[in-house]
Design a protein around this motif. Structure first.
Motif, PDB file in Angstrom:
ATOM      1  N   PHE A  94       0.831  -1.203   0.000  1.00 22.34           N
ATOM      2  CA  PHE A  94       0.000   0.000   0.000  1.00 22.34           C
ATOM      3  C   PHE A  94       0.866   1.254   0.000  1.00 22.34           C
ATOM      4  O   PHE A  94       0.609   2.194  -0.770  1.00 22.34           O
ATOM      5  CB  PHE A  94      -0.930   0.023   1.208  1.00 22.34           C
ATOM      6  CG  PHE A  94      -1.577   1.356   1.433  1.00 22.34           C
ATOM      7  CD1 PHE A  94      -2.459   1.886   0.495  1.00 22.34           C
ATOM      8  CD2 PHE A  94      -1.276   2.112   2.564  1.00 22.34           C
ATOM      9  CE1 PHE A  94      -3.042   3.131   0.683  1.00 22.34           C
ATOM     10  CE2 PHE A  94      -1.850   3.349   2.757  1.00 22.34           C
ATOM     11  CZ  PHE A  94      -2.734   3.863   1.812  1.00 22.34           C
ATOM     12  N   TYR A  95       1.885   1.285   0.861  1.00 21.13           N
ATOM     13  CA  TYR A  95       2.773   2.447   0.897  1.00 21.13           C
ATOM     14  C   TYR A  95       3.399   2.676  -0.481  1.00 21.13           C
ATOM     15  O   TYR A  95       3.484   3.806  -0.976  1.00 21.13           O
ATOM     16  CB  TYR A  95       3.889   2.231   1.920  1.00 21.13           C
ATOM     17  CG  TYR A  95       3.515   2.518   3.356  1.00 21.13           C
ATOM     18  CD1 TYR A  95       2.188   2.523   3.768  1.00 21.13           C
ATOM     19  CD2 TYR A  95       4.488   2.765   4.308  1.00 21.13           C
ATOM     20  CE1 TYR A  95       1.857   2.766   5.091  1.00 21.13           C
ATOM     21  CE2 TYR A  95       4.164   3.008   5.643  1.00 21.13           C
ATOM     22  CZ  TYR A  95       2.843   3.012   6.017  1.00 21.13           C
ATOM     23  OH  TYR A  95       2.510   3.260   7.325  1.00 21.13           O
ATOM     24  N   THR A  96       3.840   1.601  -1.107  1.00 20.74           N
ATOM     25  CA  THR A  96       4.482   1.709  -2.418  1.00 20.74           C
ATOM     26  C   THR A  96       3.499   2.236  -3.457  1.00 20.74           C
ATOM     27  O   THR A  96       3.848   3.092  -4.275  1.00 20.74           O
ATOM     28  CB  THR A  96       5.024   0.334  -2.859  1.00 20.74           C
ATOM     29  OG1 THR A  96       5.959  -0.142  -1.882  1.00 20.74           O
ATOM     30  CG2 THR A  96       5.723   0.429  -4.205  1.00 20.74           C
ATOM     31  N   GLU A  97       2.269   1.724  -3.421  1.00 22.16           N
ATOM     32  CA  GLU A  97       1.254   2.180  -4.371  1.00 22.16           C
ATOM     33  C   GLU A  97       0.881   3.637  -4.109  1.00 22.16           C
ATOM     34  O   GLU A  97       0.666   4.414  -5.056  1.00 22.16           O
ATOM     35  CB  GLU A  97       0.013   1.298  -4.280  1.00 22.16           C
ATOM     36  CG  GLU A  97      -1.050   1.605  -5.322  1.00 22.16           C
ATOM     37  CD  GLU A  97      -0.612   1.340  -6.741  1.00 22.16           C
ATOM     38  OE1 GLU A  97      -1.202   1.944  -7.662  1.00 22.16           O
ATOM     39  OE2 GLU A  97       0.337   0.542  -6.946  1.00 22.16           O
ATOM     40  N   LEU A  98       0.820   4.027  -2.838  1.00 25.32           N
ATOM     41  CA  LEU A  98       0.532   5.415  -2.484  1.00 25.32           C
ATOM     42  C   LEU A  98       1.622   6.341  -3.018  1.00 25.32           C
ATOM     43  O   LEU A  98       1.335   7.403  -3.594  1.00 25.32           O
ATOM     44  CB  LEU A  98       0.417   5.546  -0.964  1.00 25.32           C
ATOM     45  CG  LEU A  98       0.103   6.935  -0.402  1.00 25.32           C
ATOM     46  CD1 LEU A  98      -1.230   7.452  -0.932  1.00 25.32           C
ATOM     47  CD2 LEU A  98       0.081   6.893   1.132  1.00 25.32           C
ATOM     48  N   ILE A  99       2.861   5.941  -2.841  1.00 26.20           N
ATOM     49  CA  ILE A  99       3.991   6.742  -3.344  1.00 26.20           C
ATOM     50  C   ILE A  99       3.959   6.800  -4.861  1.00 26.20           C
ATOM     51  O   ILE A  99       4.156   7.861  -5.466  1.00 26.20           O
ATOM     52  CB  ILE A  99       5.324   6.168  -2.838  1.00 26.20           C
ATOM     53  CG1 ILE A  99       5.454   6.380  -1.327  1.00 26.20           C
ATOM     54  CG2 ILE A  99       6.510   6.816  -3.566  1.00 26.20           C
ATOM     55  CD1 ILE A  99       6.598   5.611  -0.693  1.00 26.20           C
ATOM     56  N   ARG A 100       3.699   5.671  -5.496  1.00 22.92           N
ATOM     57  CA  ARG A 100       3.636   5.622  -6.955  1.00 22.92           C
ATOM     58  C   ARG A 100       2.538   6.563  -7.482  1.00 22.92           C
ATOM     59  O   ARG A 100       2.741   7.291  -8.448  1.00 22.92           O
ATOM     60  CB  ARG A 100       3.367   4.190  -7.411  1.00 22.92           C
ATOM     61  CG  ARG A 100       3.368   3.999  -8.919  1.00 22.92           C
ATOM     62  CD  ARG A 100       2.998   2.571  -9.281  1.00 22.92           C
ATOM     63  NE  ARG A 100       4.051   1.634  -8.933  1.00 22.92           N
ATOM     64  CZ  ARG A 100       3.908   0.613  -8.097  1.00 22.92           C
ATOM     65  NH1 ARG A 100       2.746   0.386  -7.511  1.00 22.92           N
ATOM     66  NH2 ARG A 100       4.921  -0.196  -7.828  1.00 22.92           N
ATOM     67  N   THR A 101       1.389   6.545  -6.820  1.00 20.84           N
ATOM     68  CA  THR A 101       0.281   7.419  -7.223  1.00 20.84           C
ATOM     69  C   THR A 101       0.645   8.879  -7.005  1.00 20.84           C
ATOM     70  O   THR A 101       0.373   9.739  -7.841  1.00 20.84           O
ATOM     71  CB  THR A 101      -0.987   7.073  -6.421  1.00 20.84           C
ATOM     72  OG1 THR A 101      -1.314   5.700  -6.637  1.00 20.84           O
ATOM     73  CG2 THR A 101      -2.155   7.940  -6.850  1.00 20.84           C
ATOM     74  N   ALA A 102       1.279   9.158  -5.871  1.00 22.67           N
ATOM     75  CA  ALA A 102       1.661  10.536  -5.547  1.00 22.67           C
ATOM     76  C   ALA A 102       2.678  11.090  -6.548  1.00 22.67           C
ATOM     77  O   ALA A 102       2.583  12.244  -6.972  1.00 22.67           O
ATOM     78  CB  ALA A 102       2.230  10.593  -4.133  1.00 22.67           C
ATOM     79  N   MET A 103       3.630  10.270  -6.932  1.00 18.84           N
ATOM     80  CA  MET A 103       4.688  10.737  -7.826  1.00 18.84           C
ATOM     81  C   MET A 103       4.163  11.033  -9.227  1.00 18.84           C
ATOM     82  O   MET A 103       4.829  11.720 -10.012  1.00 18.84           O
ATOM     83  CB  MET A 103       5.809   9.695  -7.899  1.00 18.84           C
ATOM     84  CG  MET A 103       6.539   9.478  -6.579  1.00 18.84           C
ATOM     85  SD  MET A 103       7.314  10.984  -5.920  1.00 18.84           S
ATOM     86  CE  MET A 103       8.662  11.203  -7.082  1.00 18.84           C
ATOM     87  N   ALA A 104       2.977  10.518  -9.530  1.00 19.38           N
ATOM     88  CA  ALA A 104       2.379  10.785 -10.842  1.00 19.38           C
ATOM     89  C   ALA A 104       1.605  12.103 -10.854  1.00 19.38           C
ATOM     90  O   ALA A 104       1.115  12.529 -11.902  1.00 19.38           O
ATOM     91  CB  ALA A 104       1.446   9.643 -11.238  1.00 19.38           C
ATOM     92  N   GLN A 105       1.513  12.776  -9.680  1.00 22.44           N
ATOM     93  CA  GLN A 105       0.753  14.020  -9.569  1.00 22.44           C
ATOM     94  C   GLN A 105       1.686  15.219  -9.629  1.00 22.44           C
ATOM     95  O   GLN A 105       2.889  15.112  -9.451  1.00 22.44           O
ATOM     96  CB  GLN A 105      -0.020  14.073  -8.236  1.00 22.44           C
ATOM     97  CG  GLN A 105      -0.841  12.852  -7.936  1.00 22.44           C
ATOM     98  CD  GLN A 105      -1.963  12.653  -8.933  1.00 22.44           C
ATOM     99  OE1 GLN A 105      -2.723  13.564  -9.211  1.00 22.44           O
ATOM    100  NE2 GLN A 105      -2.065  11.443  -9.459  1.00 22.44           N
ATOM    101  N   ASP A 106       1.081  16.383  -9.855  1.00 26.46           N
ATOM    102  CA  ASP A 106       1.806  17.649  -9.753  1.00 26.46           C
ATOM    103  C   ASP A 106       1.555  18.230  -8.374  1.00 26.46           C
ATOM    104  O   ASP A 106       0.454  18.148  -7.848  1.00 26.46           O
ATOM    105  CB  ASP A 106       1.322  18.649 -10.810  1.00 26.46           C
ATOM    106  CG  ASP A 106       1.639  18.169 -12.223  1.00 26.46           C
ATOM    107  OD1 ASP A 106       2.706  17.580 -12.405  1.00 26.46           O
ATOM    108  OD2 ASP A 106       0.807  18.395 -13.125  1.00 26.46           O
ATOM    109  N   GLY A 107       2.582  18.843  -7.787  1.00 25.06           N
ATOM    110  CA  GLY A 107       2.403  19.448  -6.478  1.00 25.06           C
ATOM    111  C   GLY A 107       3.432  20.530  -6.227  1.00 25.06           C
ATOM    112  O   GLY A 107       4.446  20.615  -6.915  1.00 25.06           O
TER     113      GLY A 107
END
Length: 231
Positions: A156-169
């Motif tokens: 889950f942590y890995t998927e959360l990070i993967r999803t986050a890194m695909a966003q702009d911030g």
């Protein structure tokens, strides 16, 4: 599809079309038809025998399957400018997953025959397809490793990070708008919803995650990565 500057601009956002000249992009445009789907509608059905390729122009979709016991297994969320369905064009086999609309969706549809014509007429499309397929194979290899070697919380942590890194911030704060539900996270990482709920609660307590309306905010992506390393 009627020539439309807005549609042309959207088509150029797809990785397989981004290197095309205006003339070649018009060739693509002439082969595309627009279709719309409501939230929850099935765009592609698992084991169907059609060969259409779909270009996600607006909205979000989900790739999933169901086990014989009815358990949902999610593969990935598809954001705008994703394309799906090309594998059936290559091998003529039944569809390997469902593609379901997560919101109102606008798709550009190419028949399998039209997509094959583009691959022959426009070599850069074929080259981009091969690059994308290579990237997906590498990603699948990593996910197989994660599933085999990691706990549900780590996945889950890995998927959360993967999803986050695909966003702009801004800086290292990242906002996930319309994030997956706990059940959707669980279906993606192969765990139970309760495990995801506990993991989110732990991250919230640590100050590494917080809710903002219907969004999730990751105030320190580097801290989240460090926490992942400590599991």
């Amino acid at each position: 599809m009627t020539a439309d500057n807005n549609i042309e601009e959207k088509l150029r956002e797809f990785s397989i079309f981004e290197e095309l000249s205006d003339e070649d992009l018009q060739t693509v445009l002439n082969k595309v038809s627009l279709v719309r789907f409501e939230r929850g509608e099935t765009i592609i059905a698992h084991e169907a025998h059609d060969t259409d390729v779909f270009l996600l122009l607006e909205g979000q979709a989900l790739a999933n399957r169901y086990s014989l016991a009815g358990r949902e297994i999610s593969y990935r969320r598809l954001p705008a400018y994703s394309y799906v369905g090309e594998l059936a064009v290559f091998d003529g086999q039944p569809r390997s997953v469902n593609i379901v609309a997560l919101s109102e969706v606008v798709m550009g549809r190419l028949s399998g025959a039209a997509f094959r014509e583009l691959m022959v007429e426009l070599p850069s499309v074929t080259q981009a397809l091969l690059r994308d397929l290579s990237s997906r194979i590498r990603d699948l290899s990593n996910r197989i490793y994660e599933t085999t070697a990691s706990s549900v919380k780590m996945r889950f942590y890995t998927e959360l990070i993967r999803t986050a890194m695909a966003q702009d911030g801004e800086e290292d704060e990242i906002i996930l708008c319309n994030p997956p539900t706990h059940a959707e996270w669980a279906a993606t990482v192969g765990g139970q919803r309760e495990t995801i709920t506990r993991a989110i609660s732990e991250l919230t307590t640590l100050g590494l995650l917080r809710k903002k309306g219907r969004s999730l905010v990751i105030p320190d992506i580097n801290g989240l990565m460090d926490q992942c390393e400590d599991i």
